[in-house]
Design an enzyme around this catalytic site. Structure first.
Site: not given
Ligand code: BGC
Length: 812
Positions: A483
């Site tokens: 993200d």
């Molecule tokens: C999110 C995921 C994401 C991960 C890495 C998590 O907090 O819920 O959707 O893939 O972070 O960024």
């Protein structure tokens, strides 16, 4: 250092000191009503949606920490104490918290008086039950008072914590008999209320916080408890609470129990009132009478235990390694249920107000859940798919109450669509229920756009296939699984969300990770199409997958590892020429899981590089070297101090990708090493360093560049649960559901002599024993099914109800 121990017989973690490094919580509730409960009775309750239907208040980031919840106060002479230690913090003579599956038991003892609080959310009812049992263990008679206390939330947790100009005037309650009803906004547009009750008559009550606690008081020194007397206050506005007083006398050795409840009731619009201004309490009365005795409480407890016993019997290992067995049989599966229920919405790190159900998160959560309750997995897939946008892309999140896409959190995360294929594929492999593909499912929650589910998968696949950048790799959009890798964002102003700022999609920035996903789940899509006899479509899809595989080797390979991405200027991210962030974990895991470079050597090299550059004693870090300054062209990832979160933290979610990838290459020793390094039961001894609960995974452990190397954060709600269950149950122990049966394909440490697994699959039970006399890491010499030699390692689908014996001998 430890603060408790596992009790495997009772499937509990037993905490023996109340001042754990952080509050250690549990989740109560399996259906619609949930309570988060810490080891000192902190926490809160909600119905379905922690933001929109919050029943009780909780202040995150508070000081003192974790002081709101479900406390009882005991006033015994001049001494006031709580069995859970907080909030008064009177030193206890003994303390114990047992977190079990869907229940917790917290007990304390002071001056010869013991008090035990047993908490659970019963199956089939929207309430929290708390039984309190006091016992006089001294040799003199004791007269003491007991006060339960909780603070109501005015339903919408975000509004409740910000809109005081309105909320200080709206609070309303009713008191009737042993019950306190919280009915704020019921007079207008709400048709639900909360009820707190006791199964005995209180000597007094309070519903105004000012009266019970005192305007300038604190939960640690409540006025009413200090004075020993509730004031029978009725709240009008301000802060409505539920508190009661019970005066109890116990002779030596005598015990006394009380049952309390906190329920959520909905009435239909035409049945809201008993008389003008008086809420209709018929349903509440029924709920209260259902749990009015110790027998009824114990029955609810037993039902809950039976429920969990049944769920966990679908996959049960017996090895000689107790740390492994307790994770596989109890805690990992339990956490999978919690992540399925909560997605990333409510924990002690997720406020319940920020995030709802994640599109990609909930799809992945299915991997660890689908074998427990396939029917609920089915419903979830349809819910998720109905938020998908008509072009195949997705809202990143949706609210559990409305089940509608939430644009405030954005869309355009270009990995999202492929996770729908992954989740549906897991469901098909587990159940063989092909009918799901014919279910008519809305696009964007609009019934006029509904199409069969298979069309949703088709659009997922073609969205990726048709959004490619200059190298032929998938465009990343706002971000992919990571993200925080925001290559089209370019945010310069504090407070801007990295997830919704900037162009939704640039024409250039590409993701090697999504390419790996496209190959992995594209192959799954091809298998599904073949199964559906859609052969020409399958051939076309396969060609697109093969071409992507070539593209990855051509443009995504850096010489020693897979690159991560190309940024908005076409520059490599995650390559040798980068001054920081040279190698990332995600593409190594995903590309090798997809089988890219397996035959030509790149896969092997990529995993060697992971071990060489990314390994630490606490797990594999996400990237190295960490970014030391903010980089406009990379976004949030570089906003974190080195070693934290996505900037070179040990992001537990994708450590199991490495574990799975190692098994693709037959490396059982290394697979188990990466599995056990972050596994809670294996790291229990360093609870003082990790600080989070030693019975569940955390999202992140601070990496080697961080000041707090080894300190974990964001426990509970993480894709780590589902992925580690997949990595251990399928990749390592090798019991893999496929579209056509159960594949036996273990990849284990050479010194593992063997193990047995009982696996319920499509209604039949496979009792599988694996032996490893030749100490190999991979390979099967012989499989016998009920004594008969099996050709190949795919076990057939058996009629429901049948039980078979499967003997597996590993070897060359
Ligand atoms: C999110 C995921 C994401 C991960 C890495 C998590 O907090 O819920 O959707 O893939 O972070 O960024």
């Amino acid at each position: 250092m430890k603060f408790g121990h596992f009790d495997d017989v009772n499937k509990e973690y037993v905490i023996t000191a109340p001042d754990t490094p952080l509050p250690w919580i549990n989740y109560l509730g399996n259906e619609d009503f949930f309570t988060i409960l810490s080891n000192t009775c902190g926490g809160y309750s909600f119905y379905r949606d922690a933001r929109l239907r919050r029943l009780t208040r909780y202040r995150y980031n508070n000081c003192p920490l974790d002081s709101e919840g479900f406390h009882i106060y005991i006033k015994d002479g001049n001494i006031i104490w709580n069995p859970g230690w907080q909030p008064v913090k009177t030193p206890l003579d003994s303390y114990c918290c047992r977190h079990g599956l869907g229940y917790s038991v917290i007990s304390g003892e002071k001056n010869g008086l013991s008090a035990k609080q047993e908490f659970l959310v019963p199956m089939g009812n929207n309430c929290l039950l708390m039984r309190v049992t006091c016992e006089n263990k001294s040799c003199i008679s004791k007269r003491f008072s007991l006060f339960p206390y909780l603070e109501f939330c005015l339903w919408d947790a975000l509004d409740d914590s910000s809109n005081f100009q309105r909320n200080y005037s709206t609070g309303e309650v009713e008191v009737s008999g042993n019950a306190i009803y919280h009915k704020t906004e019921y007079r207008e547009r709400r048709n639900h209320y909360a009820v707190f009750w006791a199964n005995r008559d209180p000597a007094g009550f309070d519903t105004s916080r000012d009266s019970f606690i005192g305007t300038y008081g604190s939960p640690a020194v409540p006025d009413a408890v200090i004075s020993g007397c509730c004031k029978n206050s009725v709240a009008h506005g301000w802060q409505p609470i539920a508190a009661q007083q019970f005066d109890i006398t116990l002779g030596p050795g005598e015990a006394y129990s009380l049952i309390f409840g906190l329920g959520y009731i909905e009435n239909s619009d035409d049945d809201k009132w008993e008389e003008p201004g008086i809420i209709n309490k018929a349903q509440a009365r029924r709920m209260i009478s259902e749990y009015d005795s110790d027998e009824a409480f114990s029955r609810a407890f037993n039902d809950l235990r039976d429920y969990w016993e049944r769920l966990l019997s679908n996959y049960r290992i017996s090895s000689s390694v107790e740390k492994l067995d307790r994770m596989v049989n109890i805690w990992n599966q339990y956490q999978c249920m919690v992540t399925f229920n909560m997605s990333r919405s409510a924990s002690y790190f997720e406020s319940g107000m920020g995030r709802g159900m994640g599109f990609r998160d909930s799809c992945q959560d299915l991997f660890g859940f689908v074998h427990m309750i396939p029917e609920r997995a089915r419903e979830r897939i349809l819910d998720i798919a109905s938020t998908q946008l008509p072009d195949g892309s997705a809202y990143h999140q949706y609210q559990p109450l409305t089940k509608k896409g939430n644009l405030a959190v954005g869309s355009g995360f270009n990995d999202d669509p492929l996770w729908l294929i992954a989740g549906t594929d897991a469901y098909l492999r587990e159940t063989g229920d092909w009918s799901i593909l014919n279910e008519s499912v809305d696009f964007d929650n609009d019934a006029s756009l509904a199409q069969p589910l298979i069309e949703h998968l088709r659009r997922s696949f073609s969205f990726t296939a048709s959004h490619l950048g200059p190298h032929g790799l998938p465009l990343i959009g706002r971000a992919d699984w990571n993200d925080c890798l925001n290559l089209n964002c370019f945010s310069e102003h504090p407070g801007e969300s990295f997830q919704i700022t900037g162009a939704n999609e640039g024409p250039v920035a590409e993701s090697v990770f999504i390419a790996g996903m496209f190959v992995k789940y594209g192959k799954a899509w091809v298998d599904i199409l073949r199964h559906m006899k859609l052969d020409s479509e399958a051939a076309e899809a396969e060609a697109a997958v093969l071409s992507m595989e070539k593209t990855v080797l051509e443009h995504g390979w850096d010489g020693e590892w897979f690159r991560r991405a190309y940024d908005a200027f076409g520059h490599v991210v995650g390559g040798r020429e980068c001054d920081e962030g040279q190698i990332f974990l995600e593409p190594q895991g995903m590309c090798v899981m997809a089988g890219i470079g397996k035959d030509s050597g790149e896969a092997e090299k990529a995993l060697e590089s992971v071990q060489k550059y990314l390994d630490t004693k606490y797990g594999v870090v996400l990237l190295t070297p960490a970014y030391t300054r903010y980089r406009l062209e990379l976004g949030e990832i570089s906003s974190y101090p080195p070693g934290y979160k996505e900037n070179a933290g040990i992001f537990c979610h994708n450590n199991p990708w490495i574990t799975c990838a190692e098994t693709v290459l037959g490396h059982g020793n290394r697979a188990f090493e990466t599995y056990s390094r972050i596994c809670p039961s294996y790291t229990e001894d360093i609870s003082d360093i990790h600080r989070t609960e030693p019975y569940v995974y955390s999202q992140m452990i601070a990496g080697k560049d961080a000041a707090g190397f080894g300190e974990a954060k964001n426990s509970w709600l993480t894709g780590t649960a589902a992925w580690t269950f997949l990595s251990i149950s399928q990749a390592i122990l090798g019991i893999k559901p496929t579209l056509d049966g159960l594949l036996i394909d273990p990849c284990i440490p050479a010194d593992c002599k063997g193990y047995s697994v009982s696996r319920r699959y499509r209604g039949a039970v496979y009792n599988i024993t694996v032996k490893n006399p030749a100490s190999v890491e991979y390979g099967i010499k012989e499989i016998r099914l009920n004594g008969d030699i099996c050709h190949g390692n795919l076990l057939p689908v058996l009629p429901p109800g049948e039980t078979v014996d499967v003997q597996v001998i590993m070897g060359a």
